[in-house]
Write an enzyme that holds these catalytic residues in place. Sequence first.
Site: not given
Length: 450
Positions: A341, A244
């Site tokens: 998310d 990420e």
Amino acid sequence: MTAQLVLREQLADGARMSRYALRNVRLNSAVTNWSAMDAAGFFLADLTVEHGRILATTPARSEPTETSDNGLFSIDAGGRVALPTFVDCHTHLDKGHILPRTPAANGTFDGALAATRADRTANWSAGDVFKRMDFALRSAFHHGTSAIRTHIDSQPPQDAISWPVFTELRQHWHGRIDLQASCLFPIDMARDGAFLDGMARRVAAGGGTLGAVAYPAPDIDHLLDRMFAAAARTGLDLDFHADETSDPTANALRRIAEAKLRASFAGKVLVGHCCSLAVQDQAIVDATLDTVATASLAVVALPTCNLYLQDRRNGATPRWRGVTLLHEMKKRGIPVALASDNTRDPFHSYGDLDMLDTFRLGTRVLHLDHPSGDWIRAVTTTPAEVMDLGAKGGIANGQPADFILYEGRSWSEVLSRAENNRIVIRNGTPISTLLPSYAELDGLEGLALG
């Protein structure tokens, strides 16, 4: 009264009769067993629902009538699109809605880590976590989600607080939302064998998935081997956060695939984010994705958070979208999904666990159109398969009549508006819930607005 409200009342009447036909409804072949379709994958059908299950799917009559010859209660959908309920395979319910008490959050990944860590230490009691998670689940249910996997921050002592809360909520929501949990901790904590074994036992007792954040630790391969070994010993699947970042040297996705192959691991492995793949050289991308395909990993993209966090520079416009390479993965047969998310926390200041919103954003950002193909599977059947939920995420004879009836009659119509008046059908009956008010959270420490 609007046509959508009339339709909702008719569906409620049909459910009370235990048997009805929803005629002239537009289904999509990607999430049904139907082959005849138009260029966008849609076809008009009649659904017969009996005792909360889909009894039959037949070609639509040219002229739907109020009742059929045998007196079956008939409802005309007017060509509206019906899609399965959503399956959201990557969320963070335990972090949700803490944004008002994290003023130090600045939209960066490092800032989000620090702000969340401070809030967790100060405020995440069992009561706080339960109320915020339940609030999020009520929102997701209202929007039409029927299954969720949430990551749970599991660094001690938080694991002893949040996992019992999750277990209580899973029981409370049984029959409405299928809940799964994956532990979440920095992968360097896997060096501690006692911690890892204890966590694996806790996760197994909660029916969960073993997970960690994989990043470039010096001994990352060894740590991954330990994760796979612990999962194999306890019969758990694995779920990783990886790459990420915009750093092109980040390669945890490839290392996870290689670790799975080394371990001959038979369970399912899901990897989320994988942002750095989009800024790597093509030769590295090809080698990584070939290994991922060989290892049979699944990947979930998180467009809301990836757009929000990646390439954020103070006073500068972002130059890339932050999302991973779903098209290239899908061409190799890698199962790919989209998920919500984070919602209203330092990692993403917005969101309401509305998977239609996620799919709409994903369609635009990832170009999941022209043609639309079977991308709807990325928020329905594919995550259901990853979560081992059987036939959930589809519309099929013999299955529960769980679907969402939209006002739109095409992809463009469905994805152009928020569809706040969508009709969520569960077990053949339209739900009648309201979205929870944010004021309900005012009683929690630091969440009341002055």
